[in-house]
Design an enzyme around this catalytic site. Structure first.
Site, PDB file in Angstrom:
ATOM      1  N   SER A  90       0.853  -1.187   0.000  1.00 58.04           N
ATOM      2  CA  SER A  90       0.000   0.000   0.000  1.00 58.04           C
ATOM      3  C   SER A  90       0.882   1.228   0.000  1.00 58.04           C
ATOM      4  CB  SER A  90      -0.915   0.017   1.226  1.00 58.04           C
ATOM      5  OG  SER A  90      -1.492   1.298   1.403  1.00 58.04           O
ATOM      6  N   SER A  92      -0.047   4.597   0.605  1.00 65.13           N
ATOM      7  CA  SER A  92      -0.272   5.482   1.750  1.00 65.13           C
ATOM      8  C   SER A  92       0.220   4.843   3.042  1.00 65.13           C
ATOM      9  CB  SER A  92      -1.757   5.855   1.853  1.00 65.13           C
ATOM     10  OG  SER A  92      -2.555   4.722   2.120  1.00 65.13           O
ATOM     11  N   ASP A 252     -10.846   6.280  -0.694  1.00 61.94           N
ATOM     12  CA  ASP A 252      -9.533   6.615  -0.162  1.00 61.94           C
ATOM     13  C   ASP A 252      -9.403   8.128  -0.086  1.00 61.94           C
ATOM     14  OD1 ASP A 252      -6.787   6.851   0.429  1.00 61.94           O
ATOM     15  OD2 ASP A 252      -6.274   5.138  -0.824  1.00 61.94           O
ATOM     16  N   GLY A 257      -1.362   5.418  -3.602  1.00 56.17           N
ATOM     17  CA  GLY A 257      -0.091   5.205  -4.275  1.00 56.17           C
ATOM     18  C   GLY A 257      -0.082   4.016  -5.212  1.00 56.17           C
ATOM     19  N   THR A 258      -0.742   2.915  -4.825  1.00 57.24           N
ATOM     20  CA  THR A 258      -0.779   1.751  -5.720  1.00 57.24           C
ATOM     21  C   THR A 258      -1.620   2.043  -6.957  1.00 57.24           C
ATOM     22  OG1 THR A 258      -2.537   0.841  -4.314  1.00 57.24           O
ATOM     23  CG2 THR A 258      -0.300  -0.005  -3.979  1.00 57.24           C
TER      24      THR A 258
END
Length: 346
Positions: A90, A92, A252, A257-258
């Site tokens: 992940s 974040s 989110d 980020g992913t």
């Protein structure tokens, strides 16, 4: 106060998305690898339920467990617990973990730049932290190799109709849709509808499509729906909005980020991004992650990119979560008024 367990947590958020970090009170789970430890936590559910369910948690919360690294190059390992999954990686949460390690002194801070290697269940993560005055000001994560799954697939979403989707992996698995084509501008008032529709799209993808990771056959489902915003370009610098729907139905708060890594993999394959190009994604609350394609590689037989993600995180508090031996809900509870698509559990 009496308690049969005491779990020490540093609370944190990365660009708005909660990513708390367990720093004590939990023994490392059994397993020879981080992935085996991840599997144990996902199957056992006891720790997940204790920290994610009410009254200690909620659908908005992610929690990360620090564990000793298995790989000799890594300084620390961690296992990510999201509301409905225990993922390989992940963005974040990695930024939260790196910030907590440095700001709390678990890993010595070197100013102006601290370099670290962390181990996620999905693999090694290289971290560069820009530090000043005892604070990690920003974190750059070299993410797992990211690649495209399928392009232009037709998906039938019950109650909505047919849509075109792409699929990609950016450390986790995504169904990607064009937000504008679905009538979304990716602004905050749309959060509820985006969350609901995103879960419907993800579930439809898992029913009608397949996901295959060339090097990890156990990760064979779609986790999220990315509503991808319109691109704006200035030379080799691109900007966009992004909203990611997370099971069982929340958006989110960070740009994810992913998801940013998956989007860059798609844009690289279509020729819209090259090595060295950047893509800045703005979340539904206005926070930003900056992505960069740093290199290309292969994942099995698939072409892939090596993405970098830069963002910020802030510690919000420390907590000791306890369990009274007479508490009738030792693993907490969920109700569908705040935990979408879920009945009551105990």
């Amino acid at each position: 106060m009496r308690s049969t367990k005491t779990i020490h947590v540093v609370s944190c958020h990365a660009e708005g998305e909660v990513g708390d970090v367990i720093v004590g009170g939990v023994a490392p789970p059994p397993g020879e690898t981080l992935w085996e430890q991840r599997n144990w936590i996902a199957k056992d559910q006891t720790l997940r339920n204790f920290v994610l369910n009410e009254p200690r948690g909620g659908v908005f919360r992610h929690v990360n467990l620090l564990v000793p690294a298995k790989h000799p190059d890594a300084q620390m390992g961690w296992i990510i617990m999201e509301p409905e999954d225990t993922p390989p990686m992940s963005g974040s949460n990695s930024i939260c973990v790196a910030t907590v390690l440095l700001d709390s002194g678990i890993v010595p801070m070197v100013e102006p730049i601290t370099q670290m290697v962390l181990e996620a269940p999905g693999g090694l993560i290289h971290v560069r932290a820009d530090c000043r005055d005892g604070k990690a000001q920003s974190i750059t994560v070299q993410n797992l190799p990211s690649f495209v799954g399928e392009l232009g697939r037709t998906l039938t979403v019950p109650g909505f109709g047919e849509i075109l989707v792409d699929t990609a992996y950016g450390g986790d698995s995504f169904v990607v849709v064009d937000a504008a084509l679905l009538g979304f501008s990716l602004d905050a008032p749309e959060a509820g509808r985006l969350a609901e529709l995103g879960v419907q799209i993800t579930n439809a993808a898992n029913d009608q499509l397949t996901f295959h990771h060339p090097e990890n056959s156990e990760w064979d489902h779609f986790s999220f729906c990315l509503f991808a915003g319109t691109l704006e370009r200035e030379g080799n610098q691109l900007r966009t909005k992004a909203a990611v729907s997370i099971q069982p139905g929340k958006i989110d708060r960070s740009p994810t980020g992913t998801a940013l890594s998956a989007r860059m993999a798609l844009l690289h394959q279509s020729g819209q991004m090259e090595v060295g190009d950047t893509l800045t994604a703005k979340s539904i609350i206005g926070s930003e992650f900056r992505g960069k394609i740093s290199a290309t590689t292969m994942v099995g037989d698939k072409s892939a990119i090596i993405p970098e993600i830069t963002g910020r995180a802030w510690i919000t508090g420390t907590h000791q979560h306890m369990l009274d031996p007479d508490d009738p809900w030792p693993e907490g509870y969920r109700l569908s008024d705040t935990w979408p698509s879920i009945g009551s559990t105990s």
